[in-house]
Design a protein around this motif. Structure first.
Motif, PDB file in Angstrom:
ATOM      1  N   GLU A 154       0.829  -1.199   0.000  1.00  0.00           N
ATOM      2  CA  GLU A 154       0.000   0.000   0.000  1.00  0.00           C
ATOM      3  C   GLU A 154       0.865   1.252   0.000  1.00  0.00           C
ATOM      4  O   GLU A 154       1.861   1.348   0.724  1.00  0.00           O
ATOM      5  CB  GLU A 154      -0.934   0.022   1.211  1.00  0.00           C
ATOM      6  N   VAL A 155       0.460   2.222  -0.812  1.00  0.00           N
ATOM      7  CA  VAL A 155       1.131   3.514  -0.879  1.00  0.00           C
ATOM      8  C   VAL A 155       0.144   4.563  -0.379  1.00  0.00           C
ATOM      9  O   VAL A 155      -0.943   4.730  -0.944  1.00  0.00           O
ATOM     10  CB  VAL A 155       1.573   3.846  -2.320  1.00  0.00           C
ATOM     11  N   ALA A 156       0.491   5.252   0.685  1.00  0.00           N
ATOM     12  CA  ALA A 156      -0.400   6.254   1.270  1.00  0.00           C
ATOM     13  C   ALA A 156      -0.320   7.544   0.461  1.00  0.00           C
ATOM     14  O   ALA A 156       0.758   8.139   0.323  1.00  0.00           O
ATOM     15  CB  ALA A 156      -0.018   6.513   2.721  1.00  0.00           C
ATOM     16  N   LEU A 157      -1.453   7.983  -0.073  1.00  0.00           N
ATOM     17  CA  LEU A 157      -1.509   9.202  -0.872  1.00  0.00           C
ATOM     18  C   LEU A 157      -2.511  10.185  -0.273  1.00  0.00           C
ATOM     19  O   LEU A 157      -3.483   9.782   0.370  1.00  0.00           O
ATOM     20  CB  LEU A 157      -1.927   8.891  -2.312  1.00  0.00           C
ATOM     21  N   THR A 158      -2.274  11.457  -0.515  1.00  0.00           N
ATOM     22  CA  THR A 158      -3.253  12.473  -0.146  1.00  0.00           C
ATOM     23  C   THR A 158      -4.413  12.420  -1.143  1.00  0.00           C
ATOM     24  O   THR A 158      -4.278  11.841  -2.224  1.00  0.00           O
ATOM     25  CB  THR A 158      -2.625  13.870  -0.172  1.00  0.00           C
ATOM     26  N   PRO A 159      -5.560  13.013  -0.800  1.00  0.00           N
ATOM     27  CA  PRO A 159      -6.684  13.022  -1.749  1.00  0.00           C
ATOM     28  C   PRO A 159      -6.314  13.627  -3.103  1.00  0.00           C
ATOM     29  O   PRO A 159      -6.731  13.119  -4.148  1.00  0.00           O
ATOM     30  CB  PRO A 159      -7.739  13.858  -1.024  1.00  0.00           C
ATOM     31  N   LYS A 160      -5.532  14.703  -3.114  1.00  0.00           N
ATOM     32  CA  LYS A 160      -5.141  15.325  -4.382  1.00  0.00           C
ATOM     33  C   LYS A 160      -4.229  14.394  -5.170  1.00  0.00           C
ATOM     34  O   LYS A 160      -4.366  14.258  -6.398  1.00  0.00           O
ATOM     35  CB  LYS A 160      -4.443  16.659  -4.122  1.00  0.00           C
ATOM     36  N   GLU A 161      -3.305  13.745  -4.503  1.00  0.00           N
ATOM     37  CA  GLU A 161      -2.398  12.821  -5.195  1.00  0.00           C
ATOM     38  C   GLU A 161      -3.180  11.645  -5.786  1.00  0.00           C
ATOM     39  O   GLU A 161      -2.908  11.213  -6.909  1.00  0.00           O
ATOM     40  CB  GLU A 161      -1.326  12.326  -4.233  1.00  0.00           C
ATOM     41  N   PHE A 162      -4.147  11.130  -5.033  1.00  0.00           N
ATOM     42  CA  PHE A 162      -4.974  10.043  -5.549  1.00  0.00           C
ATOM     43  C   PHE A 162      -5.754  10.508  -6.777  1.00  0.00           C
ATOM     44  O   PHE A 162      -5.873   9.785  -7.767  1.00  0.00           O
ATOM     45  CB  PHE A 162      -5.927   9.531  -4.474  1.00  0.00           C
ATOM     46  N   GLY A 163      -6.295  11.726  -6.702  1.00  0.00           N
ATOM     47  CA  GLY A 163      -7.057  12.254  -7.832  1.00  0.00           C
ATOM     48  C   GLY A 163      -6.214  12.376  -9.086  1.00  0.00           C
ATOM     49  O   GLY A 163      -6.675  12.071 -10.190  1.00  0.00           O
ATOM     50  N   ILE A 164      -4.969  12.821  -8.933  1.00  0.00           N
ATOM     51  CA  ILE A 164      -4.065  12.921 -10.087  1.00  0.00           C
ATOM     52  C   ILE A 164      -3.800  11.545 -10.671  1.00  0.00           C
ATOM     53  O   ILE A 164      -3.889  11.334 -11.890  1.00  0.00           O
ATOM     54  CB  ILE A 164      -2.740  13.584  -9.661  1.00  0.00           C
ATOM     55  N   LEU A 165      -3.481  10.590  -9.805  1.00  0.00           N
ATOM     56  CA  LEU A 165      -3.150   9.252 -10.276  1.00  0.00           C
ATOM     57  C   LEU A 165      -4.373   8.585 -10.922  1.00  0.00           C
ATOM     58  O   LEU A 165      -4.245   7.899 -11.949  1.00  0.00           O
ATOM     59  CB  LEU A 165      -2.643   8.402  -9.110  1.00  0.00           C
ATOM     60  N   GLU A 166      -5.548   8.782 -10.356  1.00  0.00           N
ATOM     61  CA  GLU A 166      -6.769   8.225 -10.940  1.00  0.00           C
ATOM     62  C   GLU A 166      -7.008   8.787 -12.338  1.00  0.00           C
ATOM     63  O   GLU A 166      -7.373   8.058 -13.270  1.00  0.00           O
ATOM     64  CB  GLU A 166      -7.972   8.533 -10.057  1.00  0.00           C
ATOM     65  N   CYS A 167      -6.785  10.088 -12.494  1.00  0.00           N
ATOM     66  CA  CYS A 167      -6.969  10.731 -13.791  1.00  0.00           C
ATOM     67  C   CYS A 167      -6.045  10.128 -14.849  1.00  0.00           C
ATOM     68  O   CYS A 167      -6.445   9.876 -15.985  1.00  0.00           O
ATOM     69  CB  CYS A 167      -6.714  12.230 -13.642  1.00  0.00           C
ATOM     70  N   LEU A 168      -4.803   9.863 -14.467  1.00  0.00           N
ATOM     71  CA  LEU A 168      -3.834   9.301 -15.411  1.00  0.00           C
ATOM     72  C   LEU A 168      -4.086   7.819 -15.664  1.00  0.00           C
ATOM     73  O   LEU A 168      -3.941   7.330 -16.783  1.00  0.00           O
ATOM     74  CB  LEU A 168      -2.415   9.503 -14.879  1.00  0.00           C
ATOM     75  N   ALA A 169      -4.473   7.093 -14.608  1.00  0.00           N
ATOM     76  CA  ALA A 169      -4.664   5.645 -14.726  1.00  0.00           C
ATOM     77  C   ALA A 169      -5.940   5.281 -15.461  1.00  0.00           C
ATOM     78  O   ALA A 169      -6.102   4.136 -15.886  1.00  0.00           O
ATOM     79  CB  ALA A 169      -4.672   5.003 -13.331  1.00  0.00           C
ATOM     80  N   ALA A 170      -6.858   6.236 -15.630  1.00  0.00           N
ATOM     81  CA  ALA A 170      -8.095   5.949 -16.353  1.00  0.00           C
ATOM     82  C   ALA A 170      -7.822   5.575 -17.803  1.00  0.00           C
ATOM     83  O   ALA A 170      -8.583   4.836 -18.414  1.00  0.00           O
ATOM     84  CB  ALA A 170      -9.038   7.147 -16.283  1.00  0.00           C
ATOM     85  N   ASP A 171      -6.711   6.082 -18.355  1.00  0.00           N
ATOM     86  CA  ASP A 171      -6.350   5.758 -19.741  1.00  0.00           C
ATOM     87  C   ASP A 171      -4.831   5.825 -19.869  1.00  0.00           C
ATOM     88  O   ASP A 171      -4.279   6.798 -20.371  1.00  0.00           O
ATOM     89  CB  ASP A 171      -7.015   6.743 -20.706  1.00  0.00           C
ATOM     90  N   PRO A 172      -4.108   4.806 -19.394  1.00  0.00           N
ATOM     91  CA  PRO A 172      -2.646   4.830 -19.406  1.00  0.00           C
ATOM     92  C   PRO A 172      -2.093   5.070 -20.810  1.00  0.00           C
ATOM     93  O   PRO A 172      -2.592   4.520 -21.784  1.00  0.00           O
ATOM     94  CB  PRO A 172      -2.261   3.431 -18.896  1.00  0.00           C
ATOM     95  N   GLY A 173      -1.088   5.918 -20.885  1.00  0.00           N
ATOM     96  CA  GLY A 173      -0.467   6.231 -22.159  1.00  0.00           C
ATOM     97  C   GLY A 173      -1.031   7.469 -22.821  1.00  0.00           C
ATOM     98  O   GLY A 173      -0.369   8.077 -23.671  1.00  0.00           O
ATOM     99  N   ARG A 174      -2.251   7.871 -22.449  1.00  0.00           N
ATOM    100  CA  ARG A 174      -2.836   9.078 -23.029  1.00  0.00           C
ATOM    101  C   ARG A 174      -2.351  10.305 -22.284  1.00  0.00           C
ATOM    102  O   ARG A 174      -2.341  10.334 -21.056  1.00  0.00           O
ATOM    103  CB  ARG A 174      -4.370   9.026 -22.967  1.00  0.00           C
ATOM    104  N   ALA A 175      -1.957  11.328 -23.026  1.00  0.00           N
ATOM    105  CA  ALA A 175      -1.537  12.580 -22.404  1.00  0.00           C
ATOM    106  C   ALA A 175      -2.766  13.316 -21.879  1.00  0.00           C
ATOM    107  O   ALA A 175      -3.725  13.553 -22.611  1.00  0.00           O
ATOM    108  CB  ALA A 175      -0.792  13.447 -23.408  1.00  0.00           C
ATOM    109  N   VAL A 176      -2.739  13.655 -20.596  1.00  0.00           N
ATOM    110  CA  VAL A 176      -3.833  14.382 -19.963  1.00  0.00           C
ATOM    111  C   VAL A 176      -3.356  15.798 -19.689  1.00  0.00           C
ATOM    112  O   VAL A 176      -2.286  15.995 -19.105  1.00  0.00           O
ATOM    113  CB  VAL A 176      -4.270  13.706 -18.646  1.00  0.00           C
TER     114      VAL A 176
END
Length: 234
Positions: A154-176
């Motif tokens: 487990e990697v502990a993230l802040t809510p903002k960090e999780f939101g960033i990672l979720e945004c990127l992981a929704a479509d890996p490889g796509r530039a956001v």
């Protein structure tokens, strides 16, 4: 409905039905910059003849067919999300449009940030539920518990960090883009400096400890890259 899903790469298609050329061009330009596929038409007949989109931005004051009637016909044949976009601000007009099948209502003038937020909201209500866990190599995001695992750790993230990672992981490889990340992880009406995003991305990279996982796309934003082996931690 052919919308972008959390794991897919399909493009959300928006039909802009607006007879004012200046407003229409501004809407089409802004939506394309936000990553949507956009078609613009200026009459009700053209709207009814267009291929079925995912979202319709429908002006109620059209020159040939009343926008409420267009809304009724579109709803009778399609499950597209319909947002009535008009200068009519009276409650009765809003009620009629909603009764005829509109999902939401915007009164002119309005800002692009509010429009994008409304589009995201109607799509969330209409799209089927996506997977609760996003995976990219050894990385796993549990969207229900907001837990992040890397190689089972487990990697502990802040809510903002999780939101960033979720945004990127929704479509890996796509530039956001930076703006898309800020609107999702911060707020649809974010007007602060975008440099705050760099600070959080740097912290996220340190916590994940995977070289090259979060790539900077110069002039655009960020994306998830190929996964390398995490650094050994002391």
């Amino acid at each position: 409905m052919n919308v972008r899903t959390r794991g897919g790469a399909e493009e959300t298609r928006v039909l802009v039905v607006e007879d004012d050329r200046g407003i229409a061009e501004s809407l089409v330009r802004g939506l394309r910059q936000a990553g949507y596929g956009v078609e613009g038409v200026r009459t009700g007949r053209a709207a009814l003849a267009a291929p079925t989109p995912d979202v319709v931005l429908l002006d109620l004051g059209l020159p040939d067919i009343d926008g409420v009637e267009v809304c009724r016909r579109l709803r009778a044949r399609s499950d597209a999300a319909i947002i009535a976009v008009t200068a009519r601000g009276e409650e009765a007009d809003r009620v009629v449009a909603l009764d005829e099948g509109a999902d939401d209502y915007l009164v002119k003038p309005f800002g692009l940030a509010e429009l994008l937020a409304r589009i995201r909201a109607v799509l969330r209500r209409r799209r089927p539920a996506g997977p609760e866990i996003l995976r990219h190599g050894p990385l796993a995001l549990d969207l229900r518990t907001r837990q992040v695992l890397l190689d089972g750790r487990e990697v502990a993230l802040t809510p903002k960090e999780f939101g960033i990672l979720e945004c990127l992981a929704a479509d890996p490889g796509r530039a956001v883009t930076r703006q898309q990340i800020l609107e999702r992880a911060w707020d649809a009406h974010w007007y602060g400096p975008t440099k705050v995003l760099d600070v959080h991305v740097a912290a996220l990279r340190r916590k994940l400890g995977v070289p090259g996982l979060i790539e900077t796309v110069y002039g655009q934003g960020f994306r998830l890259g190929a996964v390398q082996k995490p650094r050994e931690r002391p």
